[in-house]
Design a protein around this motif. Sequence first.
Motif, PDB file in Angstrom:
ATOM      1  N   SER A   1      45.196  47.768  49.995  1.00 52.66           N
ATOM      2  CA  SER A   1      44.941  48.844  49.036  1.00 52.66           C
ATOM      3  C   SER A   1      43.534  49.379  49.257  1.00 52.66           C
ATOM      4  CB  SER A   1      45.052  48.312  47.601  1.00 52.66           C
ATOM      5  OG  SER A   1      44.008  47.401  47.349  1.00 52.66           O
ATOM      6  N   ASP A   2      43.272  50.539  48.685  1.00 50.98           N
ATOM      7  CA  ASP A   2      41.945  51.126  48.841  1.00 50.98           C
ATOM      8  C   ASP A   2      40.885  50.255  48.159  1.00 50.98           C
ATOM      9  OD1 ASP A   2      40.374  53.456  49.766  1.00 50.98           O
ATOM     10  OD2 ASP A   2      39.924  53.657  47.641  1.00 50.98           O
ATOM     11  N   ALA A   3      41.269  49.685  47.025  1.00 49.93           N
ATOM     12  CA  ALA A   3      40.310  48.829  46.302  1.00 49.93           C
ATOM     13  C   ALA A   3      39.965  47.599  47.144  1.00 49.93           C
ATOM     14  CB  ALA A   3      40.904  48.407  44.969  1.00 49.93           C
ATOM     15  N   GLU A   4      40.990  47.017  47.780  1.00 52.71           N
ATOM     16  CA  GLU A   4      40.734  45.837  48.615  1.00 52.71           C
ATOM     17  C   GLU A   4      39.876  46.220  49.820  1.00 52.71           C
ATOM     18  OE1 GLU A   4      44.125  44.139  50.501  1.00 52.71           O
ATOM     19  OE2 GLU A   4      43.061  42.325  51.112  1.00 52.71           O
ATOM     20  N   PHE A   5      40.192  47.372  50.401  1.00 49.86           N
ATOM     21  CA  PHE A   5      39.423  47.852  51.551  1.00 49.86           C
ATOM     22  C   PHE A   5      37.947  48.003  51.180  1.00 49.86           C
ATOM     23  CE2 PHE A   5      37.834  51.951  53.440  1.00 49.86           C
ATOM     24  CZ  PHE A   5      37.468  51.414  54.667  1.00 49.86           C
ATOM     25  N   ARG A   6      37.679  48.621  50.045  1.00 47.27           N
ATOM     26  CA  ARG A   6      36.290  48.844  49.634  1.00 47.27           C
ATOM     27  C   ARG A   6      35.591  47.531  49.317  1.00 47.27           C
ATOM     28  NH1 ARG A   6      34.805  53.893  49.006  1.00 47.27           N
ATOM     29  NH2 ARG A   6      36.410  55.439  49.352  1.00 47.27           N
ATOM     30  N   ALA A   7      36.331  46.634  48.691  1.00 44.17           N
ATOM     31  CA  ALA A   7      35.734  45.334  48.368  1.00 44.17           C
ATOM     32  C   ALA A   7      35.393  44.568  49.644  1.00 44.17           C
ATOM     33  CB  ALA A   7      36.695  44.524  47.503  1.00 44.17           C
ATOM     34  N   GLU A   8      36.292  44.620  50.627  1.00 45.49           N
ATOM     35  CA  GLU A   8      36.031  43.912  51.890  1.00 45.49           C
ATOM     36  C   GLU A   8      34.880  44.573  52.650  1.00 45.49           C
ATOM     37  OE1 GLU A   8      36.933  41.145  52.359  1.00 45.49           O
ATOM     38  OE2 GLU A   8      39.076  40.732  52.339  1.00 45.49           O
ATOM     39  N   ALA A   9      34.841  45.912  52.619  1.00 50.63           N
ATOM     40  CA  ALA A   9      33.760  46.625  53.316  1.00 50.63           C
ATOM     41  C   ALA A   9      32.412  46.243  52.721  1.00 50.63           C
ATOM     42  CB  ALA A   9      33.977  48.128  53.223  1.00 50.63           C
ATOM     43  N   ARG A  10      32.403  46.093  51.410  1.00 50.79           N
ATOM     44  CA  ARG A  10      31.148  45.724  50.744  1.00 50.79           C
ATOM     45  C   ARG A  10      30.772  44.284  51.098  1.00 50.79           C
ATOM     46  NH1 ARG A  10      27.890  47.001  46.172  1.00 50.79           N
ATOM     47  NH2 ARG A  10      28.804  49.021  45.831  1.00 50.79           N
ATOM     48  N   ASP A  11      31.771  43.434  51.160  1.00 49.21           N
ATOM     49  CA  ASP A  11      31.513  42.034  51.499  1.00 49.21           C
ATOM     50  C   ASP A  11      31.069  41.869  52.949  1.00 49.21           C
ATOM     51  OD1 ASP A  11      31.974  40.890  49.120  1.00 49.21           O
ATOM     52  OD2 ASP A  11      33.697  39.685  49.733  1.00 49.21           O
ATOM     53  N   VAL A  12      31.755  42.574  53.829  1.00 50.00           N
ATOM     54  CA  VAL A  12      31.532  42.361  55.260  1.00 50.00           C
ATOM     55  C   VAL A  12      30.310  43.125  55.752  1.00 50.00           C
ATOM     56  CG1 VAL A  12      32.511  42.741  57.550  1.00 50.00           C
ATOM     57  CG2 VAL A  12      33.946  41.841  55.719  1.00 50.00           C
ATOM     58  N   LEU A  13      30.178  44.372  55.307  1.00 49.83           N
ATOM     59  CA  LEU A  13      29.096  45.214  55.821  1.00 49.83           C
ATOM     60  C   LEU A  13      28.045  45.566  54.776  1.00 49.83           C
ATOM     61  CD1 LEU A  13      31.090  47.759  58.014  1.00 49.83           C
ATOM     62  CD2 LEU A  13      29.877  45.726  58.763  1.00 49.83           C
ATOM     63  N   GLY A  14      28.347  45.281  53.532  1.00 52.52           N
ATOM     64  CA  GLY A  14      27.400  45.632  52.476  1.00 52.52           C
ATOM     65  C   GLY A  14      27.330  47.123  52.237  1.00 52.52           C
TER      66      GLY A  14
END
Lengths: 234, 376
Positions: free
Chosen positions: A217-230
């Motif tokens: 989902s878009d929410a999961e994508f954004r959460a992972e992007a924040r976790d992985v790349l900040g």
Amino acid sequence: MFPSTRRSVLLAARDADPEVRRQALGALIDSYWKPVYKYLRVQHRAEGDEARDLTQSFFALALEKGTFDRYDPVKARFRTFLRVCLDGFAANERKAALRQKRGGGAALLSLDFEGAEAELDRSPSSDLTPEEYFHREWVRALFAHAVERLRASCEDRPARFLLFERYDLEEPGERPTYADLGRELGMTAVQVTNDLAAARREFRRLVLEELRALTGSDAEFRAEARDVLGVDPP
Amino acid sequence: MRWLGDGALDHLREVASEPDLAGTPYEIVGTIGQGGMGTVYLARDRDLDREVALKVVQLPDDDDGRMLREARILARLEHPGIVPVHDVGVLPDGRAWYVMKRVRGSRLDEHARTLSLPDRLRVFERICEAVAFAHAHGVIHRDLKPENVMVGPFGEVLVMDWGVAKIGPHPPAPSPSSPTPSQGEGETAKTTEAMRAGEGRWRPSPSEGVGEVGEGSGVRAPAPSPPARGRGLGRGGTGSIPGVRAPATAHGTILGTPGYMAPEQERGEVERIDERTDVYALGAILAFLMEGEEPVPRPLEAIRSRAMAAEPEDRYPNVRDLSADLGRYLDGLPVAAYRESLMERAQRVFRRYRVPILLVLAYLLMRALLILILGR
């Protein structure tokens, strides 16, 4: 390796078209088998052969039973879902000795376990929690894929990838200076700065693209992007 | 497939999260700090060959305009106590950034421990001066706290983080040297429009000057090279910025820091927020600066108490009055916030005129002794 579109492979894995489904599951396995194998080796203390069989069996069973279809992005991130499934699977397999029933370690997928073993030898022992360990190895696999794609995309500008490889992929103590790199490659320090910035920009784009594909989902994508790349992706 | 060690992994995560500054004269040197509102990087301006602080804000998608507001507010508040803004722009991923003077020194919450009470109070006076200047230009800070005040190595005091500031009905006018041709709504709309059009950077202070000096002068990243100053700078399609006219805080939204927020601010009563809201926060800073002082001088406690009154009507009407009262305390004069007893007045007068009083007393004593001796 990955679908060229930004469509989630998690969604594609449920597609009615068997070919689309097969490609998506292949991409999923490609991204996750190595963290799964290392996780079994380190966190479940499985011996090499056992870890190989468990890895093969885990994905084979997941494909057979449609385990990944049960994933609900509202409830958890996919990597968390997969790790929890893996924990349950490993415990059950060991308890019931299903490994023998499934053919005693017959290779089902073509996976480079020797390469994964070599990486394990180079990984320092850590006191990470199981979740942290799986996350770190997942990020390592994710970045490794993105680096390979970057290498391919820089075919017409090999110097750019060389700069990236020599500076950003080296361990901290082994990094040359921009001036050294410039002298070596016949570039000014500003050119080194700009080419390196361009390579990093492309690397980030590729990582985000892979993350987009690996999330449901878009929410999961954004959460992972924040976790992985900040970063918050556009 | 290439093996990525843990060091390389950490490095890649770091560089991949760094702002993409291609097409600007800035390059990231390191990270200064990270907070809820964003990250402040240490960067180098290749054009001017100097270190600067570059702030990239991490805000919800619909709130990026606050960053530009902060930059615009700061750019117009030219005061030694307010950190100057050099440049502002938008990253390709839509985040806004701005470049400030790199402030060396320490935060007040750390620095205060090294100072005596009078020195702490003098720092407080400097904070009041900067805030009063902002108020005079229609800007309410709304997040004053020791962590948002920097004290430089030469005692310079700078009020930081104007990100949640509220602009009053009379916003600060652009300085004559500013590239913005007019003030008010029209100008704001124009700036916003320029940013929307993908004109990714705006240098609010051309007086900074950008010469062809230093390493890398005149050389830009491969992206279309923007001119070194002024607006209309080409960064293709870097995303839009919401309008900056609307206040960052809608009615009922609470922005600020607990412990330093006035009651009306805590309740989200945005329409009641005015200079006295900052007066309350300054009172809380004063309380912080008085921590550990036993006993706290009553006039000083009265100043703090009046500044932090629950009702705005009971506080100092403005920061100048608060600062003036504190100045009177430092000068040994009676303060408006405290009605002293006769004894206290005598003690204060004695403290203020201790030397002349002692001299007079000594003189009188000598005279008395002489009269006594000679009288025999």
